[in-house]
Design a protein around this motif. Structure first.
Motif, PDB file in Angstrom:
ATOM      1  N   PRO A 129       6.113  68.348  62.644  1.00  0.00           N
ATOM      2  CA  PRO A 129       7.157  69.398  62.643  1.00  0.00           C
ATOM      3  C   PRO A 129       6.671  70.755  62.136  1.00  0.00           C
ATOM      4  O   PRO A 129       6.990  71.780  62.763  1.00  0.00           O
ATOM      5  N   PRO A 130       5.905  70.834  61.042  1.00  0.00           N
ATOM      6  CA  PRO A 130       5.402  72.152  60.645  1.00  0.00           C
ATOM      7  C   PRO A 130       4.494  72.791  61.701  1.00  0.00           C
ATOM      8  O   PRO A 130       4.515  74.014  61.882  1.00  0.00           O
ATOM      9  N   MET A 131       3.734  71.973  62.416  1.00  0.00           N
ATOM     10  CA  MET A 131       2.882  72.517  63.476  1.00  0.00           C
ATOM     11  C   MET A 131       3.727  73.076  64.618  1.00  0.00           C
ATOM     12  O   MET A 131       3.441  74.157  65.144  1.00  0.00           O
ATOM     13  N   ILE A 132       4.767  72.336  65.011  1.00  0.00           N
ATOM     14  CA  ILE A 132       5.649  72.824  66.076  1.00  0.00           C
ATOM     15  C   ILE A 132       6.343  74.108  65.646  1.00  0.00           C
ATOM     16  O   ILE A 132       6.474  75.064  66.423  1.00  0.00           O
ATOM     17  N   TRP A 133       6.781  74.155  64.401  1.00  0.00           N
ATOM     18  CA  TRP A 133       7.420  75.367  63.868  1.00  0.00           C
ATOM     19  C   TRP A 133       6.459  76.553  63.928  1.00  0.00           C
ATOM     20  O   TRP A 133       6.829  77.657  64.333  1.00  0.00           O
ATOM     21  N   ALA A 134       5.194  76.319  63.541  1.00  0.00           N
ATOM     22  CA  ALA A 134       4.205  77.400  63.580  1.00  0.00           C
ATOM     23  C   ALA A 134       3.921  77.835  65.011  1.00  0.00           C
ATOM     24  O   ALA A 134       3.800  79.041  65.291  1.00  0.00           O
ATOM     25  N   LEU A 135       3.833  76.875  65.920  1.00  0.00           N
ATOM     26  CA  LEU A 135       3.569  77.225  67.324  1.00  0.00           C
ATOM     27  C   LEU A 135       4.730  78.002  67.931  1.00  0.00           C
ATOM     28  O   LEU A 135       4.538  78.795  68.856  1.00  0.00           O
ATOM     29  N   GLY A 136       5.935  77.763  67.416  1.00  0.00           N
ATOM     30  CA  GLY A 136       7.088  78.510  67.910  1.00  0.00           C
ATOM     31  C   GLY A 136       6.997  79.994  67.621  1.00  0.00           C
ATOM     32  O   GLY A 136       7.675  80.800  68.279  1.00  0.00           O
ATOM     33  N   HIS A 137       6.166  80.377  66.647  1.00  0.00           N
ATOM     34  CA  HIS A 137       5.958  81.786  66.340  1.00  0.00           C
ATOM     35  C   HIS A 137       4.807  82.384  67.146  1.00  0.00           C
ATOM     36  O   HIS A 137       4.569  83.586  67.089  1.00  0.00           O
ATOM     37  N   VAL A 138       4.091  81.530  67.870  1.00  0.00           N
ATOM     38  CA  VAL A 138       2.952  81.992  68.667  1.00  0.00           C
ATOM     39  C   VAL A 138       3.278  81.945  70.154  1.00  0.00           C
ATOM     40  O   VAL A 138       2.930  82.859  70.902  1.00  0.00           O
ATOM     41  N   TYR A 139       3.938  80.862  70.597  1.00  0.00           N
ATOM     42  CA  TYR A 139       4.257  80.668  72.007  1.00  0.00           C
ATOM     43  C   TYR A 139       5.772  80.653  72.209  1.00  0.00           C
ATOM     44  O   TYR A 139       6.536  80.408  71.272  1.00  0.00           O
ATOM     45  N   ASP A 140       6.159  80.871  73.454  1.00  0.00           N
ATOM     46  CA  ASP A 140       7.523  80.594  73.862  1.00  0.00           C
ATOM     47  C   ASP A 140       7.575  79.117  74.243  1.00  0.00           C
ATOM     48  O   ASP A 140       6.996  78.702  75.251  1.00  0.00           O
ATOM     49  N   LEU A 141       8.249  78.303  73.425  1.00  0.00           N
ATOM     50  CA  LEU A 141       8.222  76.864  73.608  1.00  0.00           C
ATOM     51  C   LEU A 141       8.778  76.431  74.963  1.00  0.00           C
ATOM     52  O   LEU A 141       8.400  75.377  75.485  1.00  0.00           O
ATOM     53  N   GLN A 142       9.676  77.230  75.549  1.00  0.00           N
ATOM     54  CA  GLN A 142      10.287  76.861  76.816  1.00  0.00           C
ATOM     55  C   GLN A 142       9.417  77.227  78.018  1.00  0.00           C
ATOM     56  O   GLN A 142       9.311  76.465  78.970  1.00  0.00           O
ATOM     57  N   SER A 143       8.791  78.386  77.958  1.00  0.00           N
ATOM     58  CA  SER A 143       8.044  78.875  79.124  1.00  0.00           C
ATOM     59  C   SER A 143       6.566  78.497  79.103  1.00  0.00           C
ATOM     60  O   SER A 143       5.880  78.670  80.107  1.00  0.00           O
ATOM     61  N   SER A 144       6.051  78.016  77.988  1.00  0.00           N
ATOM     62  CA  SER A 144       4.617  77.679  77.894  1.00  0.00           C
ATOM     63  C   SER A 144       4.428  76.253  77.401  1.00  0.00           C
ATOM     64  O   SER A 144       3.774  76.015  76.375  1.00  0.00           O
ATOM     65  N   PRO A 145       4.989  75.253  78.095  1.00  0.00           N
ATOM     66  CA  PRO A 145       4.887  73.875  77.579  1.00  0.00           C
ATOM     67  C   PRO A 145       3.460  73.349  77.533  1.00  0.00           C
ATOM     68  O   PRO A 145       3.089  72.643  76.597  1.00  0.00           O
ATOM     69  N   LYS A 146       2.644  73.696  78.538  1.00  0.00           N
ATOM     70  CA  LYS A 146       1.279  73.164  78.553  1.00  0.00           C
ATOM     71  C   LYS A 146       0.459  73.719  77.399  1.00  0.00           C
ATOM     72  O   LYS A 146      -0.258  72.973  76.721  1.00  0.00           O
TER      73      LYS A 146
END
Length: 369
Positions: A129-146
């Motif tokens: 979960p902390p990794m996903i939270w951090a990635l949410g500040h780097v990527y758009d989770l909806q448009s960049s799934p890969k």
């Protein structure tokens, strides 16, 4: 004074009285003096006694309650999204640290196997979960799934490698391999329905003739197998954690290899396809004998039985499905029983028939010169 057995040497390694290299050296000397190959057993240890089960049950209850309270905090407080970003993620990070600290005692000091497996699973679930939270500040989770999934797989693999380097827990290799499998799904799969599409049209996506994803699973299986062999050649007498790490990687490699080959050859239909499937299974059996891994062959054949039963269930009436499945089980049982009964003799004959090849001397011994 009673003679030392392999079990005694493994216990000495587990207790810290001998290093793995020292135990292997003693075993090699004993085999040379006895003028026969090392014991044929393929050691596997999930727990060492009911004390480990008792501790695991206690840890499981504690962890379940802790995760339940963490999830409740995110659901009951006024703004779950804000709480997830600021508070709940921090709680997960704290639980990752706690799992690490518990492993310092139960894994490094007590050398308990089953509690250690539970702790590494807890650690993996806590750092995600902390990794996903951090990635949410780097990527758009909806448009960049890969990009998100691939980066997450790399970060998770790095966290698990750190765990393995610290605690040398062989089961960690399963989780690292799963990160690699997720990476293969991302690299070789389609962007839409990243993890669901392969299973909605399984026959096509796992056929090398039609799908790049099948190539990805094949590559994953080969890499996992190579990793298992890397560990095996460093512990040919199977005294310590290197061999156990190789064991778990072989368990990951076998289904991936069988999956791709079987789906491709079955898709080719009767005749050439089935002949190639039989030939590939024979080669897999020979490979298992060479590397002395019953687990590799058992898991591979078990997965093949599942595939055949699943495919015939989807395409034939109930009675025909039962007949096909029963036939496959009958003949597979004959082959596995024969291999189990004569494994040692077959391996000695095969290894003596094969010419010298790179790494042969680093495989589990089959004779004494």
């Amino acid at each position: 004074m009673a003679d030392l057995t392999q079990a005694d040497l493994r216990a000495a390694v587990a207790a810290g009285h001998l290093t793995e290299a020292q135990a292997a050296s003693v075993q090699a000397l004993a085999a040379a003096r006895a003028s026969h190959r090392a014991a044929e057993d393929e050691p596997f240890e999930l727990f060492r006694g009911f004390a480990e089960i008792f501790v695991t049950v206690g840890l499981g209850i504690l962890i379940a309650g802790a995760f339940g309270l963490t999830l409740t905090a995110g659901v009951l407080l006024p703004d779950p999204q804000t709480v997830f970003a600021t508070g709940v993620v921090a709680i997960y990070a704290v639980w990752a640290v706690i799992a690490w600290c518990l492993a310092e005692y139960f894994t490094r000091r007590r050398r308990m196997v089953l509690p250690s497996i539970l702790l590494v699973l807890t650690y993996g679930a806590s750092v995600m979960p902390p990794m996903i939270w951090a990635l949410g500040h780097v990527y758009d989770l909806q448009s960049s799934p890969k990009a998100v999934v691939l980066t997450l797989a790399v970060l998770m693999a790095g966290a698990l490698v750190a765990w393995y380097r610290r605690f040398r827990l062989p089961f960690t290799m399963v989780l690292i391999a799963l990160c690699g499998l997720a990476g293969c799904f991302v690299i070789f799969g389609s962007t839409n329905d990243l993890f669901t599409a392969p299973f909605t049209s399984f026959n096509e996506t796992m056929d090398l003739r039609n799908s790049t994803l099948a190539l990805g699973t094949l590559i994953f299986g080969l890499v996992a197998f190579a990793g298992g062999m890397w560990f095996d050649t460093r512990d040919p007498y199977r005294m310590g954690r290197a061999s156990a790490s190789g064991f778990w990687l072989h368990l990951c490699a076998a289904p991936a290899l069988v999956n791709t080959l079987a789906m491709t050859f079955i898709g080719m239909g009767p005749g050439l396809g089935y002949a190639l499937l039989g030939l590939s299974l024979g080669l897999i059996a020979m490979l298992a004998l060479v590397i002395d891994r019953r687990s590799f062959l058992t898991v591979g054949i078990g997965y093949l039985i599942f595939l055949v039963s699943w495919l015939t269930d989807a395409e034939t009436p109930t009675r025909s499905w039962f007949e096909v499945s029963a036939t496959v089980l009958f003949f597979t049982g004959i082959v596995l029983t024969a291999l189990g009964a004569f494994w040692t003799d077959l391996r000695i004959a095969l290894m003596r028939a094969l010419p010298d090849f790179p790494g042969k001397a680093h495989l589990p011994p089959y004779k004494t010169e």
